[in-house]
Design a protein around this motif. Structure first.
Motif, PDB file in Angstrom:
ATOM      1  N   THR A  99      34.868 -18.968  11.311  1.00 55.01           N
ATOM      2  CA  THR A  99      36.169 -18.387  11.624  1.00 55.01           C
ATOM      3  C   THR A  99      36.003 -16.894  11.832  1.00 55.01           C
ATOM      4  OG1 THR A  99      37.308 -20.055  10.311  1.00 55.01           O
ATOM      5  CG2 THR A  99      38.521 -18.024  10.766  1.00 55.01           C
ATOM      6  N   ILE A 100      36.531 -16.415  12.955  1.00 52.68           N
ATOM      7  CA  ILE A 100      36.558 -14.980  13.242  1.00 52.68           C
ATOM      8  C   ILE A 100      38.008 -14.540  13.096  1.00 52.68           C
ATOM      9  CG2 ILE A 100      36.141 -13.172  14.956  1.00 52.68           C
ATOM     10  CD1 ILE A 100      34.140 -15.130  16.309  1.00 52.68           C
ATOM     11  N   ASP A 101      38.263 -13.714  12.087  1.00 48.50           N
ATOM     12  CA  ASP A 101      39.628 -13.250  11.833  1.00 48.50           C
ATOM     13  C   ASP A 101      39.816 -11.849  12.405  1.00 48.50           C
ATOM     14  OD1 ASP A 101      42.024 -12.242  10.860  1.00 48.50           O
ATOM     15  OD2 ASP A 101      41.721 -12.974   8.817  1.00 48.50           O
ATOM     16  N   LEU A 102      40.544 -11.766  13.479  1.00 43.71           N
ATOM     17  CA  LEU A 102      40.911 -10.471  14.054  1.00 43.71           C
ATOM     18  C   LEU A 102      42.435 -10.367  14.094  1.00 43.71           C
ATOM     19  CD1 LEU A 102      38.201  -9.966  16.782  1.00 43.71           C
ATOM     20  CD2 LEU A 102      38.730  -8.418  14.906  1.00 43.71           C
ATOM     21  N   LYS A 103      43.040 -10.840  13.001  1.00 41.54           N
ATOM     22  CA  LYS A 103      44.492 -10.754  12.858  1.00 41.54           C
ATOM     23  C   LYS A 103      44.824  -9.874  11.655  1.00 41.54           C
ATOM     24  CE  LYS A 103      48.235 -13.792  13.833  1.00 41.54           C
ATOM     25  NZ  LYS A 103      48.570 -15.195  14.065  1.00 41.54           N
ATOM     26  N   LYS A 104      44.014 -10.000  10.599  1.00 40.75           N
ATOM     27  CA  LYS A 104      44.284  -9.244   9.377  1.00 40.75           C
ATOM     28  C   LYS A 104      43.163  -8.277   9.000  1.00 40.75           C
ATOM     29  CE  LYS A 104      47.369 -12.469   6.929  1.00 40.75           C
ATOM     30  NZ  LYS A 104      48.404 -12.393   7.849  1.00 40.75           N
ATOM     31  N   ASN A 105      41.890  -8.757   9.039  1.00 39.79           N
ATOM     32  CA  ASN A 105      40.857  -7.908   8.451  1.00 39.79           C
ATOM     33  C   ASN A 105      39.505  -7.837   9.149  1.00 39.79           C
ATOM     34  OD1 ASN A 105      40.148 -10.487   7.778  1.00 39.79           O
ATOM     35  ND2 ASN A 105      40.686 -10.288   5.625  1.00 39.79           N
ATOM     36  N   ALA A 106      39.391  -8.266  10.368  1.00 40.49           N
ATOM     37  CA  ALA A 106      38.132  -8.165  11.131  1.00 40.49           C
ATOM     38  C   ALA A 106      36.929  -8.666  10.322  1.00 40.49           C
ATOM     39  CB  ALA A 106      37.896  -6.743  11.617  1.00 40.49           C
ATOM     40  N   THR A 107      36.948  -9.973  10.060  1.00 40.94           N
ATOM     41  CA  THR A 107      35.852 -10.588   9.318  1.00 40.94           C
ATOM     42  C   THR A 107      35.396 -11.879   9.996  1.00 40.94           C
ATOM     43  OG1 THR A 107      37.392 -11.833   7.924  1.00 40.94           O
ATOM     44  CG2 THR A 107      36.596  -9.722   7.055  1.00 40.94           C
ATOM     45  N   GLU A 166      38.195   1.475  13.824  1.00 41.17           N
ATOM     46  CA  GLU A 166      37.632   0.453  14.716  1.00 41.17           C
ATOM     47  C   GLU A 166      38.197  -0.931  14.375  1.00 41.17           C
ATOM     48  OE1 GLU A 166      33.199   1.851  16.065  1.00 41.17           O
ATOM     49  OE2 GLU A 166      33.480   1.400  13.946  1.00 41.17           O
ATOM     50  N   LYS A 167      38.312  -1.214  13.076  1.00 39.18           N
ATOM     51  CA  LYS A 167      38.891  -2.492  12.651  1.00 39.18           C
ATOM     52  C   LYS A 167      40.317  -2.622  13.169  1.00 39.18           C
ATOM     53  CE  LYS A 167      36.377  -3.724   8.501  1.00 39.18           C
ATOM     54  NZ  LYS A 167      36.417  -4.066   7.103  1.00 39.18           N
ATOM     55  N   GLN A 168      41.117  -1.588  12.931  1.00 39.65           N
ATOM     56  CA  GLN A 168      42.515  -1.626  13.358  1.00 39.65           C
ATOM     57  C   GLN A 168      42.648  -1.738  14.871  1.00 39.65           C
ATOM     58  OE1 GLN A 168      45.030  -2.200  11.312  1.00 39.65           O
ATOM     59  NE2 GLN A 168      43.415  -2.207   9.759  1.00 39.65           N
ATOM     60  N   ASP A 169      41.805  -1.019  15.603  1.00 39.94           N
ATOM     61  CA  ASP A 169      41.835  -1.086  17.075  1.00 39.94           C
ATOM     62  C   ASP A 169      41.522  -2.497  17.565  1.00 39.94           C
ATOM     63  OD1 ASP A 169      42.460   1.586  17.176  1.00 39.94           O
ATOM     64  OD2 ASP A 169      40.453   2.246  17.797  1.00 39.94           O
ATOM     65  N   ASN A 170      40.492  -3.120  16.981  1.00 41.29           N
ATOM     66  CA  ASN A 170      40.105  -4.471  17.390  1.00 41.29           C
ATOM     67  C   ASN A 170      41.143  -5.512  16.982  1.00 41.29           C
ATOM     68  OD1 ASN A 170      37.363  -4.709  18.768  1.00 41.29           O
ATOM     69  ND2 ASN A 170      37.009  -3.165  17.203  1.00 41.29           N
ATOM     70  N   ILE A 171      41.743  -5.333  15.828  1.00 45.74           N
ATOM     71  CA  ILE A 171      42.798  -6.244  15.381  1.00 45.74           C
ATOM     72  C   ILE A 171      44.001  -6.131  16.317  1.00 45.74           C
ATOM     73  CG2 ILE A 171      44.514  -6.612  13.553  1.00 45.74           C
ATOM     74  CD1 ILE A 171      42.203  -5.973  11.539  1.00 45.74           C
ATOM     75  N   LYS A 172      44.361  -4.894  16.634  1.00 40.93           N
ATOM     76  CA  LYS A 172      45.510  -4.666  17.523  1.00 40.93           C
ATOM     77  C   LYS A 172      45.254  -5.259  18.916  1.00 40.93           C
ATOM     78  CE  LYS A 172      48.567  -0.987  19.074  1.00 40.93           C
ATOM     79  NZ  LYS A 172      48.811   0.441  19.101  1.00 40.93           N
ATOM     80  N   LYS A 173      44.038  -5.096  19.418  1.00 47.56           N
ATOM     81  CA  LYS A 173      43.669  -5.562  20.752  1.00 47.56           C
ATOM     82  C   LYS A 173      43.618  -7.099  20.827  1.00 47.56           C
ATOM     83  CE  LYS A 173      40.004  -3.503  22.014  1.00 47.56           C
ATOM     84  NZ  LYS A 173      38.688  -3.034  22.410  1.00 47.56           N
ATOM     85  N   THR A 174      43.132  -7.727  19.758  1.00 46.71           N
ATOM     86  CA  THR A 174      42.910  -9.168  19.774  1.00 46.71           C
ATOM     87  C   THR A 174      44.051  -9.945  19.127  1.00 46.71           C
ATOM     88  OG1 THR A 174      40.553  -8.707  19.640  1.00 46.71           O
ATOM     89  CG2 THR A 174      41.232 -10.977  19.243  1.00 46.71           C
ATOM     90  N   THR A 180      36.230 -23.400   7.855  1.00 48.05           N
ATOM     91  CA  THR A 180      37.488 -23.485   8.603  1.00 48.05           C
ATOM     92  C   THR A 180      38.415 -22.328   8.283  1.00 48.05           C
ATOM     93  OG1 THR A 180      38.457 -24.914   6.923  1.00 48.05           O
ATOM     94  CG2 THR A 180      37.402 -25.998   8.792  1.00 48.05           C
ATOM     95  N   ALA A 181      39.318 -22.093   9.215  1.00 45.31           N
ATOM     96  CA  ALA A 181      40.256 -20.975   9.099  1.00 45.31           C
ATOM     97  C   ALA A 181      41.323 -21.247   8.047  1.00 45.31           C
ATOM     98  CB  ALA A 181      40.909 -20.721  10.448  1.00 45.31           C
ATOM     99  N   LYS A 182      41.582 -20.241   7.231  1.00 48.97           N
ATOM    100  CA  LYS A 182      42.674 -20.264   6.263  1.00 48.97           C
ATOM    101  C   LYS A 182      43.298 -18.891   6.294  1.00 48.97           C
ATOM    102  CE  LYS A 182      40.483 -23.600   3.210  1.00 48.97           C
ATOM    103  NZ  LYS A 182      39.509 -24.072   4.130  1.00 48.97           N
ATOM    104  N   PRO A 183      44.501 -18.679   6.790  1.00 47.75           N
ATOM    105  CA  PRO A 183      45.408 -19.695   7.309  1.00 47.75           C
ATOM    106  C   PRO A 183      44.881 -20.306   8.604  1.00 47.75           C
ATOM    107  CG  PRO A 183      46.243 -17.522   7.826  1.00 47.75           C
ATOM    108  CD  PRO A 183      45.019 -17.336   6.975  1.00 47.75           C
ATOM    109  N   LYS A 184      45.666 -21.206   9.150  1.00 46.30           N
ATOM    110  CA  LYS A 184      45.286 -21.944  10.359  1.00 46.30           C
ATOM    111  C   LYS A 184      44.889 -21.003  11.505  1.00 46.30           C
ATOM    112  CE  LYS A 184      47.317 -25.233  13.448  1.00 46.30           C
ATOM    113  NZ  LYS A 184      48.535 -25.108  14.185  1.00 46.30           N
TER     114      LYS A 184
END
Length: 130
Positions: free
Chosen positions: A56-64, A29-37, A69-73
């Protein structure tokens, strides 16, 4: 859950639920959402007292979801009131309409901003199953 919330913000409850939903995702589910977003959202939400909360909602690396603030940007920063975010999350307000009426401001990848509603829906449906 207090580590993810800000007092005086209705958005805190929604963000905490999103955080909880992400925690229950399977690896697939994490990978699917990361891939989709494939993006990092920074939410800057202000309340009636003119205080600002940042998540910060991270759906690029780890769905957290993290407080701060976002780190990275962030790929996109969304700036809105607590009421606007609550209405978006409940489905009472469309993101495009909020943007067009000035209730929602963006910085960065505007196309990614359109995916926020879907992210909130996924988390809401996951919460409903718990």
């Amino acid at each position: 859950m207090s580590d993810i919330t800000y007092s005086g913000f209705k958005a805190s409850e929604i963000i905490a639920a999103l955080h909880q939903a992400f925690a229950t995702f399977t690896d697939k589910e994490k990978q699917d959402n990361i891939k989709k977003t494939n993006g990092i959202f920074e939410l800057r939400i202000s309340n009636d007292a003119k205080e600002e909360a940042v998540w910060t909602i991270d759906l690029k690396k780890n769905a957290t979801v993290i407080k701060g603030t976002a780190k990275p940007k962030a790929d996109v920063t969304l700036i809105m009131s607590d009421d606007t975010f609550t209405q978006l999350a409940s489905g009472k307000l469309n993101g495009q309409k909020a943007f067009m009426t000035g209730k929602l401001k963006t910085r960065g990848n505007m196309m990614l901003a359109t995916k926020l509603e879907q992210v909130l829906k996924v988390a809401k449906s996951k919460q409903a199953k718990l």
